[in-house]
Design a protein around this motif. Structure first.
Motif, PDB file in Angstrom:
ATOM      1  N   VAL A 299      -7.240  -8.978   6.401  1.00 18.42           N
ATOM      2  CA  VAL A 299      -6.094  -9.425   5.946  1.00 18.42           C
ATOM      3  C   VAL A 299      -4.771  -9.064   6.628  1.00 18.42           C
ATOM      4  CG1 VAL A 299      -4.629  -9.590   4.028  1.00 18.42           C
ATOM      5  CG2 VAL A 299      -7.016  -9.803   3.618  1.00 18.42           C
ATOM      6  N   CYS A 300      -4.575  -7.823   6.824  1.00 20.16           N
ATOM      7  CA  CYS A 300      -3.516  -7.144   7.570  1.00 20.16           C
ATOM      8  C   CYS A 300      -3.998  -6.807   8.948  1.00 20.16           C
ATOM      9  CB  CYS A 300      -3.092  -6.172   6.973  1.00 20.16           C
ATOM     10  SG  CYS A 300      -2.204  -6.197   5.486  1.00 20.16           S
ATOM     11  N   ALA A 301      -5.093  -6.646   9.241  1.00 13.41           N
ATOM     12  CA  ALA A 301      -5.423  -6.498  10.696  1.00 13.41           C
ATOM     13  C   ALA A 301      -4.570  -5.336  11.316  1.00 13.41           C
ATOM     14  CB  ALA A 301      -5.347  -7.967  11.710  1.00 13.41           C
ATOM     15  N   GLU A 302      -4.865  -4.162  10.506  1.00 11.43           N
ATOM     16  CA  GLU A 302      -4.185  -3.029  10.915  1.00 11.43           C
ATOM     17  C   GLU A 302      -4.699  -2.240  12.227  1.00 11.43           C
ATOM     18  OE1 GLU A 302      -3.303  -0.593   7.912  1.00 11.43           O
ATOM     19  OE2 GLU A 302      -1.854  -1.936   6.823  1.00 11.43           O
ATOM     20  N   PRO A 303      -4.071  -1.616  13.136  1.00 12.42           N
ATOM     21  CA  PRO A 303      -4.800  -0.924  14.140  1.00 12.42           C
ATOM     22  C   PRO A 303      -5.837  -0.017  13.632  1.00 12.42           C
ATOM     23  CG  PRO A 303      -2.624  -0.688  14.450  1.00 12.42           C
ATOM     24  CD  PRO A 303      -2.683  -1.227  13.208  1.00 12.42           C
ATOM     25  N   THR A 304      -6.997  -0.028  14.444  1.00 11.61           N
ATOM     26  CA  THR A 304      -8.264   0.760  14.012  1.00 11.61           C
ATOM     27  C   THR A 304      -8.587   1.863  14.910  1.00 11.61           C
ATOM     28  OG1 THR A 304      -9.728  -0.719  15.234  1.00 11.61           O
ATOM     29  CG2 THR A 304      -9.398  -1.143  12.778  1.00 11.61           C
ATOM     30  N   GLU A 305      -7.305   2.046  15.899  1.00  9.95           N
ATOM     31  CA  GLU A 305      -7.239   3.459  16.788  1.00  9.95           C
ATOM     32  C   GLU A 305      -6.139   4.098  16.435  1.00  9.95           C
ATOM     33  OE1 GLU A 305      -9.840   4.466  18.563  1.00  9.95           O
ATOM     34  OE2 GLU A 305     -11.142   2.805  18.053  1.00  9.95           O
ATOM     35  N   PRO A 306      -6.345   5.619  16.821  1.00  9.52           N
ATOM     36  CA  PRO A 306      -5.097   6.243  16.596  1.00  9.52           C
ATOM     37  C   PRO A 306      -3.701   5.908  17.389  1.00  9.52           C
ATOM     38  CG  PRO A 306      -6.952   7.699  16.610  1.00  9.52           C
ATOM     39  CD  PRO A 306      -7.233   6.294  17.054  1.00  9.52           C
ATOM     40  N   GLY A 307      -2.544   6.220  17.286  1.00 14.43           N
ATOM     41  CA  GLY A 307      -1.414   5.769  17.756  1.00 14.43           C
ATOM     42  C   GLY A 307      -0.406   6.672  17.509  1.00 14.43           C
ATOM     43  N   ALA A 308       0.799   6.671  18.017  1.00 15.70           N
ATOM     44  CA  ALA A 308       2.153   7.244  17.582  1.00 15.70           C
ATOM     45  C   ALA A 308       2.919   6.292  17.008  1.00 15.70           C
ATOM     46  CB  ALA A 308       2.689   7.962  18.865  1.00 15.70           C
ATOM     47  N   GLY A 309       3.640   7.256  15.843  1.00 15.81           N
ATOM     48  CA  GLY A 309       4.339   6.041  15.078  1.00 15.81           C
ATOM     49  C   GLY A 309       5.498   6.926  14.190  1.00 15.81           C
ATOM     50  N   MET A 310       6.153   6.098  13.587  1.00 12.39           N
ATOM     51  CA  MET A 310       7.189   6.699  12.607  1.00 12.39           C
ATOM     52  C   MET A 310       7.512   5.754  11.355  1.00 12.39           C
ATOM     53  SD  MET A 310      10.254   7.853  15.028  1.00 12.39           S
ATOM     54  CE  MET A 310      11.257   8.882  13.673  1.00 12.39           C
ATOM     55  N   LEU A 311       7.294   6.403  10.031  1.00  4.96           N
ATOM     56  CA  LEU A 311       7.022   5.668   8.891  1.00  4.96           C
ATOM     57  C   LEU A 311       8.249   6.108   7.956  1.00  4.96           C
ATOM     58  CD1 LEU A 311       5.656   3.616   6.899  1.00  4.96           C
ATOM     59  CD2 LEU A 311       4.510   5.662   6.258  1.00  4.96           C
ATOM     60  N   ARG A 312       8.996   5.167   7.297  1.00  4.82           N
ATOM     61  CA  ARG A 312       9.863   5.555   6.022  1.00  4.82           C
ATOM     62  C   ARG A 312       9.422   4.305   5.140  1.00  4.82           C
ATOM     63  NH1 ARG A 312      15.805   7.667   6.052  1.00  4.82           N
ATOM     64  NH2 ARG A 312      16.249   7.354   3.840  1.00  4.82           N
TER      65      ARG A 312
END
Length: 466
Positions: A299-312
């Motif tokens: 449904v969301c097809a989110e990444p399945t491999e690690p990566g750098a990111g920032m969340l709030r």
């Protein structure tokens, strides 16, 4: 005796060993984990051996499967990886599954879906089901069945003394309450038994328009969520697709507005409920249709491999017309860059509690639903009807200030509609566990920590005593 000598089957890596750097990395590659050793456990005996060694030698243990939700702060701990512990045993007659600590939601759903059942999974198939659940867990199906933590029947743990135990509401109501929504700060969970739920028919997918359609898509989203039945979950997102050649040509570099949806029922009923969106037309993409439970991650097809990111993330008390316009203006009506996504998840339903559920309910109180999951955990209910999250990739550290500025601008603009509390599994860089709990619940969790782990053997991603 060294850790390595104590391990029955697992493997230990220390700095300088081949594979240590990779084993120590969390899912978010922007987070640095400065650990003294990584132990890749094969089973609960390995976990007990590591915890016993740490207790005897005054060391701390951080337990992770894939490292989702990790935050800066580890410095000298033993990182205990449970990712090799992946067993899933489904008992369709009782609608219960025993899930080992390293099993992903994709693996759990693949096993449960064979019997027309589902667990209370989130949007990513690669997240550890146990880690997600210990953080409370805001599932696709939470509106119908409550937070994932409320579906737990039993937990298999290693306590701070290195002793293996089975924890239930009857055997240890205090620890059972704390672990379901309070994170992994109190014991090392090696497996859990969870309720499964009927999903004989599942409909879901994504609708995507150019970002210029954001205002009318938002209006349709608000209209649908104002009266959506609990079986229907709808999420709205402003998105910026990267110009990657592996993406379909219409999506490369596209600034878009998306609606993601799941419905526990038949397609015809779902389309009727989604009529305000159906009438808009002009989609760039529409992946909706009958969906096998095992393919929920599509449904969301989110990444399945690690990566750098920032969340709030922020919980919203309202999404009226003024709030919706404010969000669209602050996020960017033309593009959300440098963010990749600003998403609004509709909550409510069973996530907000049933039968007078209360965030401070004493352990053992029956507050929702039926079956073994009827006991509300430390995560409590989520009274706020919407969650907004802001996610950005971080390809280079020098981009972090611009991302923080955009996060702060959106959160500041939405301040009149922000409750101040955050879901545990959405805590981000620099935030503390205290942001996830009302004061009385936090103090109760701290007391459980002091009693159950007086020597501070366990160090979770977001410690309650910080």
């Amino acid at each position: 005796m060294s850790i390595d000598e104590a391990l029955p089957r697992g493997r230990m890596l220390v700095p300088g060993d081949e594979g240590f750097e990779q084993a120590a990395r969390p899912w978010n590659l922007a987070v640095e984990q400065r650990v003294r050793a990584v132990v890749q456990a094969e089973d609960a005996e390995d976990v007990a051996a590591v915890v016993s060694h740490a207790r005897r030698n005054g060391l701390r243990v951080a337990v992770q499967a894939g490292g989702h939700g990790a935050a800066d702060g580890l410095d000298g701990e033993i990182l205990l990886r449970t990712s090799r512990m992946r067993g899933v045993d489904v008992r369709p007659d009782t609608r219960v599954a025993r899930v080992e600590a390293g099993a992903s939601w994709g693996e759990v759903l693949a096993a449960a879906g064979k019997y027309g059942l589902t667990g209370l999974a989130g949007s990513s198939p690669v997240v550890s089901a146990t880690g997600f659940t210990l953080g409370g867990g805001l599932s696709w199906f939470g509106r119908a069945y409550g937070p994932a933590g409320s579906a737990v029947r039993a937990l298999e743990v290693v306590d701070a003394e290195g002793v293996r135990r089975r924890v239930t509401a009857e055997s240890d109501p205090e620890l059972f309450w704390a672990l379901r929504g309070g994170g992994g700060d109190f014991a090392a969970v090696t497996a859990m038994e969870i309720d499964l739920f009927p999903a004989p028919s599942l409909y879901g997918g994504r609708m995507l328009w150019p970002i210029a359609r954001a205002e009318e898509v938002m209006a349709a989203f608000r209209r649908i969520t104002a009266s959506a039945p609990e079986e229907l979950t709808v999420w709205f997102a402003l998105m910026q697709f990267p110009p990657f050649p592996q993406l379909p040509e219409p999506l490369r570099g596209l600034a878009a507005v998306a609606v993601d949806v799941t419905f526990l029922g038949q397609e015809g009923v779902a389309r009727d409920l989604l009529a305000p969106l159906e009438s808009l037309g002009g989609t760039v993409l529409d992946t909706r249709g009958p969906l096998p439970v095992a393919e929920l991650g599509r449904v969301c097809a989110e990444p399945t491999e690690p990566g750098a990111g920032m969340l709030r993330a922020e919980l919203l008390t309202d999404l009226d017309g003024d709030a919706a316009r404010t969000l669209l203006d602050a996020a960017g009506r033309d593009a959300v860059a440098p963010l990749a996504m600003v998403q609004i998840r509709h909550l409510g339903g069973a996530l907000a509690g049933r039968d007078g559920a209360d965030t401070g309910a004493p352990a053992g109180d029956v507050t929702s639903g039926g079956g073994g999951g009827a006991l509300l955990g430390a995560g409590g209910v989520v009274e706020e009807p919407y969650l907004v999250s802001m996610l950005a990739p971080l390809p280079a550290p020098e981009l972090a200030p611009a991302i923080r500025e955009r996060h702060a601008r959106i959160s500041g603009a939405m301040a009149p509609y922000v409750s101040g509390r955050k879901p545990f599994t959405y805590l981000g860089y620099g935030e503390r566990a205290a942001a996830a709990f009302p004061g009385d619940v936090l103090e109760r969790l701290r007391e459980v920590k002091r009693r159950r782990d007086p020597h501070g053997v366990f160090r979770s991603n977001f410690p309650v005593l910080d």
